[in-house]
Design an enzyme around this catalytic site. Sequence first.
Site, PDB file in Angstrom:
ATOM      1  N   ASP A 350       2.851   5.963   2.890  1.00 21.25           N
ATOM      2  CA  ASP A 350       1.768   4.778   2.452  1.00 21.25           C
ATOM      3  C   ASP A 350       1.705   4.319   4.230  1.00 21.25           C
ATOM      4  OD1 ASP A 350       0.716   2.949   0.913  1.00 21.25           O
ATOM      5  OD2 ASP A 350       2.078   1.244   1.861  1.00 21.25           O
ATOM      6  N   ASP A 610       6.730   0.693   1.229  1.00 19.24           N
ATOM      7  CA  ASP A 610       7.518  -0.583   1.277  1.00 19.24           C
ATOM      8  C   ASP A 610       6.873  -1.423   0.196  1.00 19.24           C
ATOM      9  OD1 ASP A 610       4.410  -1.079   1.794  1.00 19.24           O
ATOM     10  OD2 ASP A 610       4.831  -2.476   3.493  1.00 19.24           O
ATOM     11  N   ASP A 614       4.584   1.654  -4.341  1.00 16.38           N
ATOM     12  CA  ASP A 614       4.927   2.942  -3.841  1.00 16.38           C
ATOM     13  C   ASP A 614       6.577   3.501  -4.532  1.00 16.38           C
ATOM     14  OD1 ASP A 614       3.170   3.052  -1.697  1.00 16.38           O
ATOM     15  OD2 ASP A 614       4.553   1.480  -0.547  1.00 16.38           O
TER      16      ASP A 614
END
Length: 1082
Positions: A350, A610, A614
């Site tokens: 990410d 985080d 995700d």
Amino acid sequence: MGGGDQKSEVKVAVGTTTTEEVNFEKIDLKEALSILNTSSHGLSSAEVDKRLKEYGQNKLPESTRNPILVFLGYMWNPLSWAMEAAAIIAIALLDYADFALIVGLLILNSVISYVEESSADKAIKALAGALAPKCKAVRDGTVQTIDAVNLVPGDVIIMKFGDIVAADVKLFSDDPQKPYDKHSDEVPMQIDQAALTGESLPAKKYTGDVAFSGSAIKAGERHAVVYATGINTFFGRAAALISGTNNVANLQIIMTKIGGVCLVTIGLWVVIELCVQFGNYRHGCVSGEEGCPTLTNMLVILVGGIPIAMPTVLSVTLALGAAKLATEGAIVARMSAVEEMAGMDILCSDKTGTLTLNKLSIETGNIFVTEPGLTIEDVLKYGALSADITGEEPIDVVLYNSYAQAATLANRYKKLKWVPFNPTDKFTSVTMLDQESGRVFRLLKGSPQVVLNRAYNKDKLADSVNAKMVEFANRGFRSLGVAMAEGDGADGKTEWHMLGLLPLFDPPRHDTKDTIEYCHQQGIEVKMVTGDHLLIGKETARMLGMGDTMYASEVLIKAKSGDKAALGEFQNVVEMVERCNGFAEVFPEHKYEIVAILQEADHVVGMTGDGVNDAPALKKADVGIAVAGATDAARGAADIVLTEAGLSAIKTAVLGARKIFQRMTTYSKYTVAMTFRICFTFGLLTVIYDWYFPTILIVIMAVFNDGAMIALAKDRVEPSRQPNAWNLKNIFLMGIVYGLYLTLSSWALYQTACKTNFFEKHLNMFSLDDRYVTLEAWCKDYIVNVKKAPYSITDSVCKIPEYNVQEAFGGSEAACMKMEFKGESVLSQCMVEQKYVRGAMLRSLIYNQVSVSGQALVLVVRNQAYSLAQKAGTLTYVAFVFAQIGSTLISIFGFGGYVPPRNSLKDCQFCSYSDHTPLKFFPSKEVPIEGTESRYTASVIGCLGYVIVAWIWSGIWYVLLDPIKWILCWVLNEDGFRDVSSARFERRQELQRISQEKTVDMAGMTTPTISNPLGRASIQKPVAMVLDRASAALVPVHRTSEGLMRVSNDPHKARDLARRSRLVEVGVQRTSGGPSKEITRA
């Protein structure tokens, strides 16, 4: 039965539609209130109580598992079945010591597995814990602070700066007199959805917009109506994806395969032994302790061949490695993920908060100054003066913080007037007074186009400013214009001077680029998967050296559905995902599907993140990595949680994981070799020579040697520079060769010791020769010349006075002569006793040689270099020394004749060494009676100096192990020993075989795909628009008997969002077979 004031309820016609889901982002507020049966005044307490019973609490469903059944489940697998079968046989034969050891190892393995394995419930509970615990709701006409779990659809809540959105809501206007209407002076709420959507900047929300549970309010205050709670929220959809994912650990697959091969080998030898022993040698069995030496001997194969300690050794190896990683900033939540990280070849990361700081910054080196005479420092100064940091608006904060002397500005400059941002004008302005000079001036900041249009020289600046804006946009920067005008504008004369164009971006972390370069060096490709804009993603990738071949999620969706234009140069979507550097503008379903596609293409995939968005992909990935500061949801779904900011800990984790992998493969090669060695060595000795071995020595060997293998967790190894993969073919072939070679060494020792007089003749040692002619000659000499017995060698055994008085012979010679033993001669009894004691000492010799040579194999298989030139870990040597000291002491002293024969005679008369000296360490002096099955009892007596023979013999045969290893490595091309490119191809093939066997249990669902992200079981036709962001606000509804539409309280309908039979375009609702019609808009 409405809530609130019935007169104020707004009812909206919905035609004759039979919709089952409503998209609350697409309908207006009045229609939403009608469906929710509420008003802007909220609900009454009585209505809330009713709806709580109807809809349940605002939390995610918690699944529970019976811990006892879960624990017992770890004993329900082929390896455990074999161990359980061995335990049953041991207790049936009244072999209590072996039974206790086997059961102890079985329970220990289950305990470690139970503690080590995490479940999807953990991630769901973390998601639930991330919900706001308190919120303010309008009930009974007053504002009340309530627990967020008690919110219901139709509640009206108040949200302000710093709050966490407690449920999915639709915003009212900031004008209390017109709560349903937008207006030109509306000040938007700013809501941070980074943890949900990956957007780096807070999203601006206006009247009628929706906000998702779990997001954070960064600016503004509004009333909002709750339209979805619990599992119906967007937050709940993420939880549903996690709960449906149950990856089978690759290590479990490997252990199952190794265990399977071992079990097949064991099974073959058990059948061979039983057939030969009962069919050829005609052995018999009776009930009771030591009543069936043949079945007891079968435990040698069963227990010795099963890699009993394999789950324990590998789990402890992982646990110790994980503990070391934890001290270096990487906490391992699922230990088997360490092994999978060693094989990781693609890392999907990410962007926001992971690769970047998730903190807006100004790229000061690229500031475009448009006013002659000013410097970049001047532009930063005026930008800081234009900022109002009291509201903590991100752009104002970054402008203020970007000027080094911002803290001193308040001493000189005074703010006279502030005009906040509004969506119509798209700028903020401030009037400032320079208290030193008395100068009054105004500053304007906002959209570059708006600022440019107000500049007095806009025609002159237009080309350069527009070109710079395009350049910034192509690089993924957001542009901000700053302008200044003299005076306060009261005279109506204003001449705005555009000062400059400032590029805003979310900067990469300082260590991210180094980490990515390290990953590339280690054969790991890094892909960016972000919810942010494509151009922003590309610029970030360019800064980090990742490459900028990136696509928006829309392109991925079209490529998945076969759109050739979207595929471009790629043959298919798999090639596209493999070769590109990342994807942007993605939602949780996209991230999840990208990971799945890569897994299906034989890759071991890692995913960092985080945020809540995700979590599904973290759970789906082979290795889910939550970075420092991650949400509870991300940490709960991850396998590894980083405690240090950024990705630098990944370097340590990858290095550590590959070292751990090397240690595990060392043990795997050792345990396969030992299975073949034990099965073939004692199987052949049994069927060829009708010679039995005690189970207790095999169990002790397993405890000593496999226990010592835990030292491998600290062994000194060289990690591979390429991703690791289990090459089971090589492990099995090498194990077979090593095992058969060591079998040959043990057979040669057995043959030399008990079928020749080599050691007696050349080394002047007592003889272990048990050949008939040798025993016959020795007994004749001993009876006649040494013992000078009063009976002849041909007399009945009943003539021996020391024996005929024993209970086994009836207590007298006369009684003995009436028993079945009367036909046995003194000579035959002497030969039985000598064969028994020589065999008991031979077992100590063979045990010591098998133990020493077996554990020494570890030093050979741990690397490809010459074993004696490569220093192992100190603990490896210490463990070897202590284990073999133990085995040597057992061999020297033995067990004093344990296990004693069932049919025995005490005070043996012919049980001396071959040199006629009394036996040492044999206090019981119990020997079997000739003619009974007890002749084959596998007792153990110390072999004294023969342990030196065992060590020297093991050393001689050890010399050839390294050349054999090199030949095998060359023939099998182990780890590219002969051809690196070929090894990479074989690794891919092995990964493909593994991936085909890795299953994902989607309870009640199918495997997710791009067109079916939630695994809807009955989807047949892919729909490109299904993953449009609007789908995040879908809520199931139903018809009342009055024909009104209401939010559904049926939990099955909520789950049907993952199993819809037919999907159509966004804005058109889904049906269960009836006609689809668009909801009437007010």
